[in-house]
Motif scaffolding. Structure first.
Motif: not given
Length: 104
Positions: A50-67
């Motif tokens: 769940q924590m990594v999923q939150g970081q993925v969503e944060s990255f997606r909002m910042d960089e506009k792509k799936v990391p």
């Protein structure tokens, strides 16, 4: 000398009975502790996913792509070495950005 003879102490049989009771209690407690350890590892892995999923969503909002996991580590969203669950399961990110864990 009379004073020493009048004092009562524990006999060897009483001490052995106490040791037997303590041994039985320990024998009962050890398996329960090991069961709880596996449950804690499983819940820890769910929380990590769940924590990594939150970081993925944060990255997606910042960089506009799936990391990828490597991008999360290199950009500082995850610490180095924090890419696996505490119980040894491997964390992966799908193309859609969904984080899952699986046994290696």
């Amino acid at each position: 000398m009379k004073r020493l003879k009048s004092q009562r102490g524990f006999t060897l049989i009483e001490m052995l009975i106490v040791m037997l009771i303590i041994t039985v209690l320990i024998a009962i407690a050890i398996p329960n502790v090991s069961k709880q350890t596996s449950a804690v590892d499983e819940k820890g892995c769910k929380a990590f996913v769940q924590m990594v999923q939150g970081q993925v969503e944060s990255f997606r909002m910042d960089e506009k792509k799936v990391p990828t996991l490597e991008e999360l580590v290199s950009e500082g969203y995850l610490k180095t070495g924090e890419t696996d669950c505490p119980n040894g399961e491997v964390v992966s990110i799908s193309v859609e950005g969904v984080v899952t864990s699986a046994k290696p």
